[in-house]
Scaffold this motif. Structure first.
Motif, short mmCIF file in Angstrom:
data_model
loop_
_atom_site.label_atom_id
_atom_site.label_comp_id
_atom_site.label_asym_id
_atom_site.label_seq_id
_atom_site.Cartn_x
_atom_site.Cartn_y
_atom_site.Cartn_z
N PRO A 172 7.51 -6.75 32.23
CA PRO A 172 8.05 -5.98 33.36
C PRO A 172 7.15 -4.85 33.83
N CYS A 173 7.32 -4.50 35.09
CA CYS A 173 6.64 -3.35 35.67
C CYS A 173 7.64 -2.20 35.85
N VAL A 174 7.18 -1.00 35.63
CA VAL A 174 7.95 0.20 35.96
C VAL A 174 7.08 1.08 36.84
N LEU A 175 7.72 1.81 37.74
CA LEU A 175 7.00 2.70 38.65
C LEU A 175 7.27 4.13 38.26
N LEU A 176 6.23 4.94 38.32
CA LEU A 176 6.33 6.36 37.97
C LEU A 176 5.88 7.21 39.14
N LYS A 177 6.57 8.31 39.35
CA LYS A 177 6.18 9.25 40.39
C LYS A 177 6.54 10.66 39.94
N MET A 178 5.88 11.64 40.54
CA MET A 178 6.17 13.04 40.26
C MET A 178 7.17 13.57 41.27
N ASN A 179 8.00 14.52 40.85
CA ASN A 179 8.90 15.19 41.78
C ASN A 179 8.09 15.98 42.79
N ARG A 180 8.64 16.09 43.98
CA ARG A 180 7.95 16.85 45.04
C ARG A 180 8.08 18.35 44.81
N ILE A 181 6.96 19.05 44.92
CA ILE A 181 6.96 20.50 44.85
C ILE A 181 6.07 21.01 45.98
N ILE A 182 6.65 21.82 46.85
CA ILE A 182 5.91 22.32 48.02
C ILE A 182 4.71 23.15 47.57
N GLY A 183 3.57 22.80 48.13
CA GLY A 183 2.35 23.57 47.87
C GLY A 183 1.64 23.23 46.57
N LEU A 184 2.14 22.27 45.81
CA LEU A 184 1.52 21.94 44.53
C LEU A 184 0.13 21.34 44.73
N LYS A 185 -0.85 21.91 44.01
CA LYS A 185 -2.22 21.40 44.02
C LYS A 185 -2.71 21.35 42.57
N PRO A 186 -2.41 20.26 41.88
CA PRO A 186 -2.78 20.18 40.46
C PRO A 186 -4.29 20.22 40.27
N ARG A 187 -4.69 20.97 39.28
CA ARG A 187 -6.10 21.04 38.94
C ARG A 187 -6.48 19.87 38.06
N GLY A 188 -7.75 19.52 38.07
CA GLY A 188 -8.19 18.39 37.27
C GLY A 188 -7.92 17.07 37.97
N GLU A 189 -7.80 16.04 37.19
CA GLU A 189 -7.55 14.69 37.70
C GLU A 189 -6.31 14.13 37.01
N PRO A 190 -5.12 14.40 37.52
CA PRO A 190 -3.89 13.95 36.84
C PRO A 190 -3.78 12.43 36.79
N TYR A 191 -3.41 11.93 35.64
CA TYR A 191 -3.20 10.49 35.48
C TYR A 191 -2.06 10.28 34.49
N VAL A 192 -1.52 9.07 34.48
CA VAL A 192 -0.41 8.74 33.59
C VAL A 192 -0.95 8.02 32.36
N ASN A 193 -0.46 8.43 31.22
CA ASN A 193 -0.81 7.78 29.96
C ASN A 193 0.49 7.44 29.22
N CYS A 194 0.67 6.17 28.93
CA CYS A 194 1.89 5.71 28.26
C CYS A 194 1.56 5.18 26.88
N THR A 195 2.42 5.48 25.93
CA THR A 195 2.23 5.00 24.56
C THR A 195 3.56 4.52 24.00
N ALA A 196 3.48 3.55 23.10
CA ALA A 196 4.68 3.04 22.43
C ALA A 196 4.85 3.78 21.11
N LYS A 197 6.08 4.18 20.85
CA LYS A 197 6.36 4.92 19.62
C LYS A 197 6.60 3.94 18.47
N ARG A 198 5.50 3.34 18.02
CA ARG A 198 5.54 2.45 16.86
C ARG A 198 4.14 2.37 16.29
N ASP A 199 4.00 1.73 15.18
CA ASP A 199 2.70 1.69 14.49
C ASP A 199 1.65 0.90 15.26
#
Length: 281
Positions: A172-199
């Motif tokens: 399956p596919c899941v879609l991720l998005k950030m909440n809208r915040i007026i004037g937000l300018k994140p520094r750096g290069e934001p990206y999504v990293n997902c991990t499974a909580k298992r060995d």
């Protein structure tokens, strides 16, 4: 000489007359203990009193509204960092590959959500320069332009080549998005990293490449000025195998690579989201 038998009758008449006089006394013209003039004065007092209170309330509201901006909230310091939101809106997903009806609601939710990202809709927006903030000057109240985010950029999770978004194949596919915040300018290069909580890790694929939120979609100017704005998305495809079936997988996704917070113990959705997926055949 009146007999004693007549006295109770007289007393009853006096009581009845006294009770009637308490309602309306014909001798003094009083109604419920007040004359018409007295009633008029007290009603006039309350009319003026409540009219004054209503006027003060309206004046207070008017003064407050005059201090507000039609386009930007007055106080924004309580939400300096965005939350991470998942689509479909399910934190516990059970996917039965042999029963399409069971996962159809997930597919329909994703399809409905992505309608605003259709290429035909997004072609009405601007082609922006990747890697740069899309700052816009202009007069107060002037509408802002929005950058294109085409559905096709989600590739295997766009629902175009696979109308089931991978649910039918157990990936399956899941879609991720950030909440809208007026004037937000994140520094750096934001990206999504997902991990499974298992060995053992779970193989995943990100769309667009590397799961990045490009800077060209920032800043956001508010709903009134930025009517055609849509949040950038990151699609995560879970590349599950049969060994992963019939087991509840807990996946945590975080925003990395920027100054956006993702480790606040008081808010588990600030810059991160955790969901569970179980696939059965």
């Amino acid at each position: 000489m009146a007999s004693n038998e007549d006295k109770p009758a007289v007393k009853e008449e006096e009581n009845a007359g006294s009770w009637k006089d308490a309602i309306f006394n014909p001798r003094t013209g009083e109604f419920c203990g007040r004359t018409a003039k007295s009633w008029g004065l007290i009603l006039l007092f309350y009319l003026v009193f409540y009219a004054f209170l209503a006027g003060m309330f309206v004046l207070t509201i008017w003064v407050m509204l005059m201090t507000l901006d039609d386009y930007v909230p007055r106080y924004r310091d309580r939400v300096p960092h965005p939350g991470l939101v998942i689509r479909p809106k399910e934190l516990d997903m059970l996917i039965n590959r042999s029963q399409p009806v069971q996962y159809t609601r997930y597919v329909q939710t994703l399809e409905s959500f992505l309608q605003q990202y259709n290429d035909t809709e997004q072609e009405r927006n601007e082609v922006c320069t990747a890697g740069d903030y899309f700052d816009q000057e202009g007069e107060v109240g002037e509408p802002k332009k929005a950058c294109q985010f085409k559905r096709s950029s989600l590739s295997r999770c766009s629902g175009l080549s696979d109308s089931t978004f991978g649910f039918a194949e157990g990936r399956p596919c899941v879609l991720l998005k950030m909440n809208r915040i007026i004037g937000l300018k994140p520094r750096g290069e934001p990206y999504v990293n997902c991990t499974a909580k298992r060995d053992t890790p779970v193989q995943m694929q990100y769309f667009p490449s590397e799961g990045r939120f490009d800077k060209m979609y920032f800043p956001y100017y508010g709903n009134k000025l930025h009517e055609r704005y849509v949040q950038p998305l990151v699609a995560v495809k879970l590349l599950l195998n049969k060994e992963d079936y019939n087991t509840e997988l807990t996946i945590e996704c975080r925003i990395e690579g920027s100054d956006l917070r993702n480790n606040d113990d008081r808010d588990k959705f600030l810059g991160r989201v955790t969901f569970r997926v179980t696939v059965v055949e």
